[in-house]
Design a protein around this motif. Sequence first.
Motif, PDB file in Angstrom:
ATOM      1  N   HIS A  35      -2.678   6.452 -11.909  1.00 33.27           N
ATOM      2  CA  HIS A  35      -3.314   7.207 -10.831  1.00 33.27           C
ATOM      3  C   HIS A  35      -2.761   6.787  -9.468  1.00 33.27           C
ATOM      4  CE1 HIS A  35      -6.216   7.233 -14.212  1.00 33.27           C
ATOM      5  NE2 HIS A  35      -6.378   8.482 -13.857  1.00 33.27           N
ATOM      6  N   ILE A  36      -2.339   5.519  -9.385  1.00 29.90           N
ATOM      7  CA  ILE A  36      -1.767   4.975  -8.157  1.00 29.90           C
ATOM      8  C   ILE A  36      -0.488   4.226  -8.519  1.00 29.90           C
ATOM      9  CG2 ILE A  36      -2.064   3.300  -6.276  1.00 29.90           C
ATOM     10  CD1 ILE A  36      -5.081   3.781  -6.488  1.00 29.90           C
ATOM     11  N   VAL A  37       0.581   4.460  -7.759  1.00 27.22           N
ATOM     12  CA  VAL A  37       1.816   3.690  -7.925  1.00 27.22           C
ATOM     13  C   VAL A  37       2.160   3.064  -6.579  1.00 27.22           C
ATOM     14  CG1 VAL A  37       4.257   3.714  -8.514  1.00 27.22           C
ATOM     15  CG2 VAL A  37       2.670   5.201  -9.763  1.00 27.22           C
ATOM     16  N   MET A  38       2.207   1.744  -6.555  1.00 27.36           N
ATOM     17  CA  MET A  38       2.633   1.016  -5.351  1.00 27.36           C
ATOM     18  C   MET A  38       3.995   0.404  -5.612  1.00 27.36           C
ATOM     19  SD  MET A  38       0.960  -2.275  -3.363  1.00 27.36           S
ATOM     20  CE  MET A  38      -0.366  -1.416  -2.520  1.00 27.36           C
ATOM     21  N   VAL A  39       4.955   0.688  -4.739  1.00 26.08           N
ATOM     22  CA  VAL A  39       6.314   0.216  -4.937  1.00 26.08           C
ATOM     23  C   VAL A  39       6.715  -0.745  -3.824  1.00 26.08           C
ATOM     24  CG1 VAL A  39       7.222   2.258  -3.767  1.00 26.08           C
ATOM     25  CG2 VAL A  39       8.731   0.933  -5.230  1.00 26.08           C
ATOM     26  N   GLN A  40       7.403  -1.802  -4.226  1.00 23.82           N
ATOM     27  CA  GLN A  40       7.925  -2.768  -3.256  1.00 23.82           C
ATOM     28  C   GLN A  40       9.227  -2.253  -2.664  1.00 23.82           C
ATOM     29  OE1 GLN A  40       8.399  -7.098  -4.332  1.00 23.82           O
ATOM     30  NE2 GLN A  40      10.567  -6.618  -4.135  1.00 23.82           N
ATOM     31  N   ASN A  41       9.339  -2.260  -1.358  1.00 20.83           N
ATOM     32  CA  ASN A  41      10.591  -1.944  -0.674  1.00 20.83           C
ATOM     33  C   ASN A  41      10.947  -3.110   0.251  1.00 20.83           C
ATOM     34  OD1 ASN A  41      12.670   0.188   0.085  1.00 20.83           O
ATOM     35  ND2 ASN A  41      11.896  -0.442   2.080  1.00 20.83           N
ATOM     36  N   PRO A  42      12.199  -3.611   0.232  1.00 25.75           N
ATOM     37  CA  PRO A  42      13.334  -3.219  -0.594  1.00 25.75           C
ATOM     38  C   PRO A  42      13.227  -3.742  -2.023  1.00 25.75           C
ATOM     39  CG  PRO A  42      13.933  -5.023   0.864  1.00 25.75           C
ATOM     40  CD  PRO A  42      12.531  -4.672   1.203  1.00 25.75           C
ATOM     41  N   PRO A  43      14.101  -3.257  -2.940  1.00 24.63           N
ATOM     42  CA  PRO A  43      15.192  -2.308  -2.702  1.00 24.63           C
ATOM     43  C   PRO A  43      14.694  -0.875  -2.646  1.00 24.63           C
ATOM     44  CG  PRO A  43      15.167  -2.938  -4.998  1.00 24.63           C
ATOM     45  CD  PRO A  43      14.101  -3.755  -4.345  1.00 24.63           C
ATOM     46  N   ALA A  44      15.427  -0.020  -1.940  1.00 23.55           N
ATOM     47  CA  ALA A  44      15.046   1.382  -1.802  1.00 23.55           C
ATOM     48  C   ALA A  44      15.711   2.262  -2.854  1.00 23.55           C
ATOM     49  CB  ALA A  44      15.424   1.884  -0.403  1.00 23.55           C
ATOM     50  N   ILE A  45      16.924   1.857  -3.278  1.00 23.49           N
ATOM     51  CA  ILE A  45      17.701   2.658  -4.223  1.00 23.49           C
ATOM     52  C   ILE A  45      17.707   1.945  -5.576  1.00 23.49           C
ATOM     53  CG2 ILE A  45      19.967   3.652  -4.722  1.00 23.49           C
ATOM     54  CD1 ILE A  45      20.585   3.491  -1.722  1.00 23.49           C
ATOM     55  N   PRO A  46      17.226   2.612  -6.651  1.00 16.88           N
ATOM     56  CA  PRO A  46      16.671   3.970  -6.714  1.00 16.88           C
ATOM     57  C   PRO A  46      15.152   3.987  -6.733  1.00 16.88           C
ATOM     58  CG  PRO A  46      17.145   3.227  -8.927  1.00 16.88           C
ATOM     59  CD  PRO A  46      17.449   2.061  -8.012  1.00 16.88           C
ATOM     60  N   VAL A  88      24.834   2.180   3.430  1.00 16.93           N
ATOM     61  CA  VAL A  88      23.803   1.750   4.378  1.00 16.93           C
ATOM     62  C   VAL A  88      23.140   2.968   5.024  1.00 16.93           C
ATOM     63  CG1 VAL A  88      23.372   0.469   6.517  1.00 16.93           C
ATOM     64  CG2 VAL A  88      24.950  -0.459   4.799  1.00 16.93           C
ATOM     65  N   ARG A  89      23.959   3.965   5.377  1.00  8.34           N
ATOM     66  CA  ARG A  89      23.405   5.195   5.955  1.00  8.34           C
ATOM     67  C   ARG A  89      22.537   5.940   4.937  1.00  8.34           C
ATOM     68  NH1 ARG A  89      28.741   5.860   8.076  1.00  8.34           N
ATOM     69  NH2 ARG A  89      29.111   7.615   6.652  1.00  8.34           N
ATOM     70  N   LEU A  90      22.976   5.919   3.671  1.00  7.94           N
ATOM     71  CA  LEU A  90      22.175   6.564   2.619  1.00  7.94           C
ATOM     72  C   LEU A  90      20.837   5.853   2.441  1.00  7.94           C
ATOM     73  CD1 LEU A  90      21.835   8.556   0.245  1.00  7.94           C
ATOM     74  CD2 LEU A  90      23.040   6.889  -1.200  1.00  7.94           C
ATOM     75  N   ALA A  91      20.869   4.520   2.422  1.00  5.07           N
ATOM     76  CA  ALA A  91      19.625   3.750   2.270  1.00  5.07           C
ATOM     77  C   ALA A  91      18.680   4.003   3.444  1.00  5.07           C
ATOM     78  CB  ALA A  91      19.937   2.256   2.159  1.00  5.07           C
ATOM     79  N   THR A  92      19.235   4.122   4.644  1.00  5.67           N
ATOM     80  CA  THR A  92      18.409   4.409   5.826  1.00  5.67           C
ATOM     81  C   THR A  92      17.716   5.754   5.682  1.00  5.67           C
ATOM     82  OG1 THR A  92      19.977   3.169   7.196  1.00  5.67           O
ATOM     83  CG2 THR A  92      18.433   4.603   8.342  1.00  5.67           C
ATOM     84  N   TRP A  93      18.472   6.775   5.237  1.00  2.00           N
ATOM     85  CA  TRP A  93      17.884   8.103   5.059  1.00  2.00           C
ATOM     86  C   TRP A  93      16.811   8.084   3.971  1.00  2.00           C
ATOM     87  CZ3 TRP A  93      17.503  11.407   0.893  1.00  2.00           C
ATOM     88  CH2 TRP A  93      16.995  12.690   1.179  1.00  2.00           C
ATOM     89  N   ILE A  94      17.077   7.399   2.869  1.00  6.43           N
ATOM     90  CA  ILE A  94      16.108   7.330   1.769  1.00  6.43           C
ATOM     91  C   ILE A  94      14.815   6.668   2.232  1.00  6.43           C
ATOM     92  CG2 ILE A  94      15.650   6.124  -0.417  1.00  6.43           C
ATOM     93  CD1 ILE A  94      18.520   6.791  -1.236  1.00  6.43           C
ATOM     94  N   GLU A  95      14.935   5.565   2.975  1.00  8.24           N
ATOM     95  CA  GLU A  95      13.728   4.876   3.441  1.00  8.24           C
ATOM     96  C   GLU A  95      12.927   5.757   4.396  1.00  8.24           C
ATOM     97  OE1 GLU A  95      14.213   0.175   3.423  1.00  8.24           O
ATOM     98  OE2 GLU A  95      15.796   1.101   4.597  1.00  8.24           O
ATOM     99  N   SER A  96      13.617   6.416   5.303  1.00  6.90           N
ATOM    100  CA  SER A  96      12.899   7.260   6.267  1.00  6.90           C
ATOM    101  C   SER A  96      12.271   8.465   5.581  1.00  6.90           C
ATOM    102  CB  SER A  96      13.845   7.710   7.380  1.00  6.90           C
ATOM    103  OG  SER A  96      14.872   8.551   6.866  1.00  6.90           O
ATOM    104  N   TYR A  97      12.997   9.091   4.654  1.00 11.96           N
ATOM    105  CA  TYR A  97      12.510  10.313   4.006  1.00 11.96           C
ATOM    106  C   TYR A  97      11.330  10.027   3.078  1.00 11.96           C
ATOM    107  CZ  TYR A  97      12.426  14.617   1.264  1.00 11.96           C
ATOM    108  OH  TYR A  97      12.023  15.777   0.645  1.00 11.96           O
ATOM    109  N   PHE A  98      11.508   9.069   2.165  1.00 14.45           N
ATOM    110  CA  PHE A  98      10.445   8.805   1.195  1.00 14.45           C
ATOM    111  C   PHE A  98       9.300   8.011   1.811  1.00 14.45           C
ATOM    112  CE2 PHE A  98      14.041   9.769  -1.601  1.00 14.45           C
ATOM    113  CZ  PHE A  98      13.446  10.755  -2.390  1.00 14.45           C
ATOM    114  N   GLY A  99       9.570   7.285   2.901  1.00 13.56           N
ATOM    115  CA  GLY A  99       8.472   6.644   3.610  1.00 13.56           C
ATOM    116  C   GLY A  99       7.479   7.659   4.134  1.00 13.56           C
ATOM    117  N   ARG A 100       7.988   8.795   4.583  1.00 11.73           N
ATOM    118  CA  ARG A 100       7.104   9.868   5.070  1.00 11.73           C
ATOM    119  C   ARG A 100       6.416  10.600   3.926  1.00 11.73           C
ATOM    120  NH1 ARG A 100      11.460  10.419   8.797  1.00 11.73           N
ATOM    121  NH2 ARG A 100      12.394  12.088   7.549  1.00 11.73           N
ATOM    122  N   LYS A 101       6.981  10.507   2.715  1.00 11.49           N
ATOM    123  CA  LYS A 101       6.378  11.142   1.552  1.00 11.49           C
ATOM    124  C   LYS A 101       5.188  10.341   1.001  1.00 11.49           C
ATOM    125  CE  LYS A 101       9.103  14.756   0.836  1.00 11.49           C
ATOM    126  NZ  LYS A 101       8.587  16.149   0.812  1.00 11.49           N
ATOM    127  N   ALA A 102       5.153   9.045   1.292  1.00  9.21           N
ATOM    128  CA  ALA A 102       4.086   8.195   0.756  1.00  9.21           C
ATOM    129  C   ALA A 102       2.742   8.585   1.338  1.00  9.21           C
ATOM    130  CB  ALA A 102       4.388   6.730   1.056  1.00  9.21           C
TER     131      ALA A 102
END
Length: 435
Positions: A100-111, A150-164
Amino acid sequence: MSSKNKNIAVTLVVLGDIGRSPRMQYHALSFAEHNYNVNIIGYGGSKPMQKLLDHPNTQIITMRDVPNISQLPKLCSYIFKTFWQTMTLLMALIFKNRSHIVMVQNPPAIPTLFATWFYCLVFRAKFIIDWHNYAHTIMALSLGRDHRLVRLATWIESYFGRKAIANFCVTRAMQRDLLERWKIKAYVLYDRPPEEFKPISLNVKHDLFMRLSKIYPEFSSDDGGTAFTKVLSEKDVVERVNRPGILVSSTSWTEDEDFGVLLSALCVYEENVENHNLPYLICVITGKGPMKEYYMERIKKLNLKNVQIITPWLESEDYPLMLASADLGVSLHLSSSDLDLPMKVVDMFGCHLPVCAYDFKCLHELVKNGENSFTFSSSNELAGQIINWFSHFPTNETQKRQNEKFKQQLTIFTSFRWQENWDLNVLPVVLQLTK
C-alpha cells in the motif's frame, strides 16, 4: 500500537546493502512498531540489526546481485547493470503481497526511482521518497558535472521527486534546495540515534575490550585484563592510569571521505608525542568500501610507532559499544551536495562521544563548534584538536572540563531519540495518506 495498521503493507526499497543502510532499517522498525506489515527490499552482505530480523512484522527480501560483467565495455556494462537491477527490483516488488506504501531511499536514483514509481502506478500504492543525498552530485564526483549520466540522474531525481506523494529529507538546507530547484515539498526528518547508541558502564566496556583482545592484540594485557581496564575483584573494574587513548571513526571508504586527512593528522600527532605528553593512540576505523585497500597500503607505509590503526568490521550490536568506549570520534564526511549530514556523528552523539567533524555548508545543523564538539577544515586543524584533546591524557583538567560541557549538550541532544522523532514527523503523514 494500532491493530488497524495490520492490514496495511509497507515496502522499503534500498538499492544497496540492507545491513549498511541504518536509516532505512530504523524506518522499517518504526513502521513495524506501529503494527504495519513491513517488507524491506535490498541486497544482502552485512547482517541487518537483530531487532529487525526478530520482529514479527518485518520481512527482508534480498535481490540477486548483478552478475560480474567486467569484460564488457563500460557503457554496455552500465546499461546491463541498470536493466538487471530494474527487472530484479520489479520482480521483488511484484512477487510478494501487494504494498500500500512504498518508501524508496535516494540515492541511488537509477533505476530505483523509476522502478518503484512504475510499481506504485500499476498497483496504486503510495510513492514516498526519503532523500539522504542527491544521486547526481555523488556521480559528479567521478564523472564530472557535465557528464550525460549526471544530467540524466538530475532529470530523474527532479521528475520523479515531483511524482512522489510525499518526500522526506535529512536537513533544512536540503528541504530549501528541493523546493527552490525542483518545486518539491519535503518534510525534514533529522537522523536521531536509536536507544542502542548510549553511554555504557565501565564493566560493559571491559567485556567489549576482552572480546576484541582475542582478535586484536592491541586490546590485550599480560595480567589477564585489557590494555585499558583491569579487574580488582569479580565485579570491580577500573581504568588503567596509563591506558592508551581510543580514537574512532567510521567510513564507507569512498570518494566523498578523504581519509588521507586523518592519516596526515596522525603523522603530526606522532611527531608531537613527547612535546605534548601524548598517549599511545589506538585508532579504530570501521566500515567497508571500494577504496579501503588503497588506504590500507598507505597506512602500512607510514610506519607509525605511537599510533596503531586497526580496521575491524564490528557486528551491529558491538558498534554502539565501541563508540561508547572511545575517547574521541572523527568524521571525515564531506557531503557531495553540501546538504546531508553524517549519520556516524549522530551515532557518536547518541553515545555522548565528542567528535571532530570535517566542516561543510550545513554541518552546523548538527555539530556546533566548541559547544557540542569540534569542526575542522584541514588536516593540521584536525591534528591540533586531537593533540589538545589527548595532551597529558587522561589527567588533563582543561580537557575534562570541555568534555563535561560537551556531554551536557549531547545529553540534551539524545533526549529526543529516533522513535519519538519518527512518530512526530513521519507517522502523521503516513496516517493522512492511509485514511
